[in-house]
Design an enzyme around this catalytic site. Structure first.
Site, PDB file in Angstrom:
ATOM      1  N   ASP A 332      14.372  62.573  11.071  1.00 12.80           N
ATOM      2  CA  ASP A 332      14.820  61.163  11.258  1.00 12.80           C
ATOM      3  C   ASP A 332      14.565  60.021  10.596  1.00 12.80           C
ATOM      4  O   ASP A 332      15.018  60.831   8.831  1.00 12.80           O
ATOM      5  CB  ASP A 332      12.934  61.188  11.675  1.00 12.80           C
ATOM      6  CG  ASP A 332      12.081  60.807  10.358  1.00 12.80           C
ATOM      7  OD1 ASP A 332      12.313  62.065   9.954  1.00 12.80           O
ATOM      8  OD2 ASP A 332      10.988  60.226  10.611  1.00 12.80           O
ATOM      9  N   GLU A 333      14.728  59.007  10.594  1.00 14.91           N
ATOM     10  CA  GLU A 333      15.412  58.006   9.692  1.00 14.91           C
ATOM     11  C   GLU A 333      16.141  57.708   8.995  1.00 14.91           C
ATOM     12  O   GLU A 333      15.863  57.830   7.758  1.00 14.91           O
ATOM     13  CB  GLU A 333      13.945  57.472   9.223  1.00 14.91           C
ATOM     14  CG  GLU A 333      13.191  56.966  10.119  1.00 14.91           C
ATOM     15  CD  GLU A 333      11.411  56.722  10.133  1.00 14.91           C
ATOM     16  OE1 GLU A 333      10.607  55.982   9.968  1.00 14.91           O
ATOM     17  OE2 GLU A 333      10.679  57.536   8.573  1.00 14.91           O
TER      18      GLU A 333
END
Length: 524
Positions: A332-333
């Site tokens: 993620d991210e």
């Protein structure tokens, strides 16, 4: 909003939460007054089927004993351990008793059970020890709340008569604990395991690495913990699990029929690793340790072979310590990589996890890398109309399973409202009604029941430093997610749930579990 930590004085709490509030009949939405009566109607998660026997009750007494099939001996000892402190009774375990555990009914699947209470006996039947264990969690809710006390209580110990047949809607019902932002020791993790087990959670996802700390010993890369584990958000001392510590957490969770899912977050959220080993950085320069809470600035070097040797050796050691089928790769991210770099990284990284015998789980961003099945995509978004939600639906269409944990519904670290002292609010405020008011199989267009693996309630710890903090954020919202994962969709009813949930308060108080007194619930 008022927070009641675990140290909240028992006498004061009992004044606030003295009586139990019952919920209504299965699938109904009665008023609290109409629902008062049998604890058979107060169980969380609500069972699939409940049949009361008015006027009948079993009385747990000093001569009671637990009789179990030999293969159920572990569950019998667990049940005795739950009941002995408050009752003071010996409750011997063996093959005969008036509390009976039998492995002779597989009709409700791997995790289901049947419970029958007569005046003479309490009988739990299942096809597996896991099913019996789930039945024990229901049984303890049929006893008076003071059964949860660690100290002797006066009793009596009646159990209402009737029968329950029960099984889960989804096989995967998870909680997640972030031990990277703030470190939580082995005993704190065990405490949380016991708390989530009460509500039939069967997976615990441990977020073991992030920018702020690396929390598991890797023998082939020792500086990950020596250096990368030496701090946490705010600059505290951090900490890490030795491999023996981690094995103990895995063992303890298994004794509660909970499977550990370890997460090593890559290619982003990796500053602790990058600071520990300069060669993992594209420029060969190790950044300083990081104790803030910003995200998206770090990345393993996608073009270096050492990044994949690092991942292979780390995953190999963790996989060898983890008997469960899943390993979480994060994903993620990863804002420090382009989409092209991200896909290139995942093309090399995902086969490494599969080579170590694990099914890959990743946050929903990794769906754009079209992971090979079997694969699990964990949806954490807040807007079902977002383009990333369409990528999740496309992954479901390819046959990937979707684990549902929308941040504005299931993230337990989100503030309840603007007055909540702990937590964040980037996903919005999440009150109890928000946590309960969604259907995992209807939340995302194109992701139906057949594609949903289950639900997860994550708790991130940027602002949470100890068990008391975890508890006031998890309770009363964790049981809401647990019920969505376990109970039939047709039984989901807010008015019934809020009454049953409020009736849990005396149990939490007796057990020393802190909780937040949401104004949405009719606290007794």
């Amino acid at each position: 909003m008022n927070h009641f930590p675990i140290e909240f004085p028992r006498r004061a709490a009992m004044a606030l939460f003295g009586g139990a509030v019952a919920a209504g009949a299965l699938g109904a939405a009665p008023s609290a007054r109409a629902a008062q009566g049998s604890r058979m109607q107060q169980v969380i998660p609500v069972p699939e089927s409940v049949r009361e026997a008015p006027g009948v009750r079993f009385e747990l007494g000093p001569d009671s004993a637990i009789g179990a099939d030999p293969a159920a001996a572990g569950v019998a000892e667990y049940l005795a351990g739950v009941l002995r402190p408050a009752t003071g009774y010996a409750l011997p375990t063996g093959e005969r008793g008036d509390l009976v555990l039998r492995l002779d009914d597989a009709g409700l699947g791997q995790a289901g059970y049947r419970l029958e209470v007569t005046a003479e006996t309490v009988t739990l039947r299942a096809g597996t020890p896991e099913g019996l264990f789930n039945g024990v969690q229901t049984l303890r809710q049929l006893l008076p709340p003071q059964i949860e006390s660690a100290d002797p209580q006066p009793g009596p110990w009646p159990i209402p008569g009737g029968a329950i047949a029960d099984r889960p809607r989804f096989g995967h019902r998870a909680a997640m604990l972030d031990v990277a932002r703030h470190f939580f020791g082995v005993e704190q993790v065990k405490r949380y395991i016991d708390q989530i087990a009460r509500y039939k959670i069967n997976f615990l996802h441990l977020h073991l690495s992030d920018d702020q700390g690396w929390r598991i010993e890797i023998e082939s890369w020792p500086r990950l913990t020596e250096h990368g584990g030496s701090t946490e958000v705010g600059g505290g001392p951090g900490g890490f699990y030795t491999q023996q510590d981690y094995a103990e957490i895995v063992r303890y969770a298994a004794s509660r029929h909970i499977t550990i899912v370890p997460e090593i977050d890559v290619p982003g959220h990796t500053n602790a690793a990058l600071s520990s080993y300069a060669e993992l950085n594209c420029d060969g320069v190790a950044p300083p340790l990081y104790t803030g809470i910003e995200v998206g600035f770090s990345s393993l070097c996608v073009d270096k072979d050492i990044s994949y040797r690092f991942l292979d050796e780390v995953i190999g050691e963790i996989a060898a310590l983890t008997p469960g089928p899943y390993l979480h790769i994060g994903g993620d991210e990863a804002d420090a990589t382009t989409d092209e770099q991200y896909r290139a990284f995942m093309r090399r990284a995902l086969p490494i996890l599969r080579a170590h015998g694990k099914t890959v789980v990743g946050w929903h961003e990794y769906a754009k890398a079209t992971p090979q099945n079997p694969a699990v995509v964990q949806y954490w978004g807040t807007d079902p109309a977002d383009p990333e939600a369409a990528e999740v639906a496309a992954a479901a269409a390819r046959g990937s399973k979707i684990l549902m944990s929308p941040a504005n519904r299931s993230y337990l670290d989100m503030k309840y409202d603007e007055s909540t002292e702990l937590g964040l609010n980037w996903a919005g405020y999440v009150e109890v009604a928000d946590a309960y008011g969604w259907d995992p199989a209807a939340h995302l267009q194109g992701v139906g029941e057949e594609s949903v693996l289950g639900v997860e309630a994550p708790i991130w710890t940027e602002t949470l430093e100890n068990s008391a903090h975890l508890e006031v954020m998890a309770f009363p919202r964790l049981p809401a997610i647990a019920e969505l994962g376990w109970s039939p969709a047709a039984t989901h009813d807010w008015e019934s749930f809020r009454a049953r949930l409020a009736a849990q308060a005396p149990r939490w108080e007796a057990a020393g579990i802190g909780f937040t007194r949401s104004p949405q619930l009719p606290w007794p």
